[in-house]
Design a protein around this motif. Structure first.
Motif, PDB file in Angstrom:
ATOM      1  N   MET A   1       0.816  -1.129   0.068  1.00  0.00           N
ATOM      2  CA  MET A   1       0.135  -0.227   0.041  1.00  0.00           C
ATOM      3  C   MET A   1       0.942   1.228   0.070  1.00  0.00           C
ATOM      4  O   MET A   1       1.773   1.165   0.518  1.00  0.00           O
ATOM      5  N   SER A   2       0.595   2.406  -0.673  1.00  0.00           N
ATOM      6  CA  SER A   2       1.104   3.331  -0.866  1.00  0.00           C
ATOM      7  C   SER A   2       0.797   4.348   0.727  1.00  0.00           C
ATOM      8  O   SER A   2      -0.413   3.868   1.038  1.00  0.00           O
ATOM      9  N   LYS A   3       1.579   5.461   0.907  1.00  0.00           N
ATOM     10  CA  LYS A   3       1.243   6.249   2.166  1.00  0.00           C
ATOM     11  C   LYS A   3      -0.172   6.972   1.819  1.00  0.00           C
ATOM     12  O   LYS A   3      -0.929   7.031   2.746  1.00  0.00           O
ATOM     13  N   LYS A   4      -0.488   7.236   0.536  1.00  0.00           N
ATOM     14  CA  LYS A   4      -1.743   8.056   0.254  1.00  0.00           C
ATOM     15  C   LYS A   4      -3.000   6.918   0.590  1.00  0.00           C
ATOM     16  O   LYS A   4      -4.028   7.142   1.295  1.00  0.00           O
ATOM     17  N   GLN A   5      -2.685   5.577   0.234  1.00  0.00           N
ATOM     18  CA  GLN A   5      -3.838   4.542   0.585  1.00  0.00           C
ATOM     19  C   GLN A   5      -3.981   4.154   2.096  1.00  0.00           C
ATOM     20  O   GLN A   5      -5.010   4.168   2.482  1.00  0.00           O
ATOM     21  N   ILE A   6      -2.855   4.423   2.612  1.00  0.00           N
ATOM     22  CA  ILE A   6      -2.852   3.732   4.220  1.00  0.00           C
ATOM     23  C   ILE A   6      -3.366   5.247   4.984  1.00  0.00           C
ATOM     24  O   ILE A   6      -4.347   4.923   5.917  1.00  0.00           O
ATOM     25  N   VAL A   7      -3.175   6.426   4.419  1.00  0.00           N
ATOM     26  CA  VAL A   7      -3.893   7.571   5.140  1.00  0.00           C
ATOM     27  C   VAL A   7      -5.357   7.491   4.756  1.00  0.00           C
ATOM     28  O   VAL A   7      -6.158   7.704   5.524  1.00  0.00           O
TER      29      VAL A   7
END
Length: 82
Positions: A1-7
């Motif tokens: 997962m990317s940081k954007k997806q995690i956020v």
């Protein structure tokens, strides 16, 4: 997962938990004003547990590479509809 997806996954969970925490705090205040000590103690315990849950979400975000200021900015941005 990317940081954007995690956020994107954690922010709504945090906001929901915070809304619940805020409501518990208001209920605890009402219980104090009503002089209902047992209710205040029970509600306060739930508020403390919800606070621990919120801290856990923040820690999870940090452990996944999202610093606290970045996470807080995402929470605020979500709240403002940005």
């Amino acid at each position: 997962m990317s940081k954007k997806q995690i956020v994107a996954a954690l922010v709504p969970l945090y906001r929901l938990g915070y809304a619940q925490y805020d409501r518990l705090e208001k209920l605890a205040k009402e219980a104090v004003q009503d002089g209902d000590t047992p209710a205040f103690e029970a509600i306060s315990r739930r508020a403390v547990n919800k606070s621990h849950f919120l801290n856990g979400i923040k820690c999870a975000a940090q452990s996944l590479g999202i610093d606290e200021s970045e996470f807080q900015a995402a929470i605020s941005a979500d709240a403002d509809g940005r």
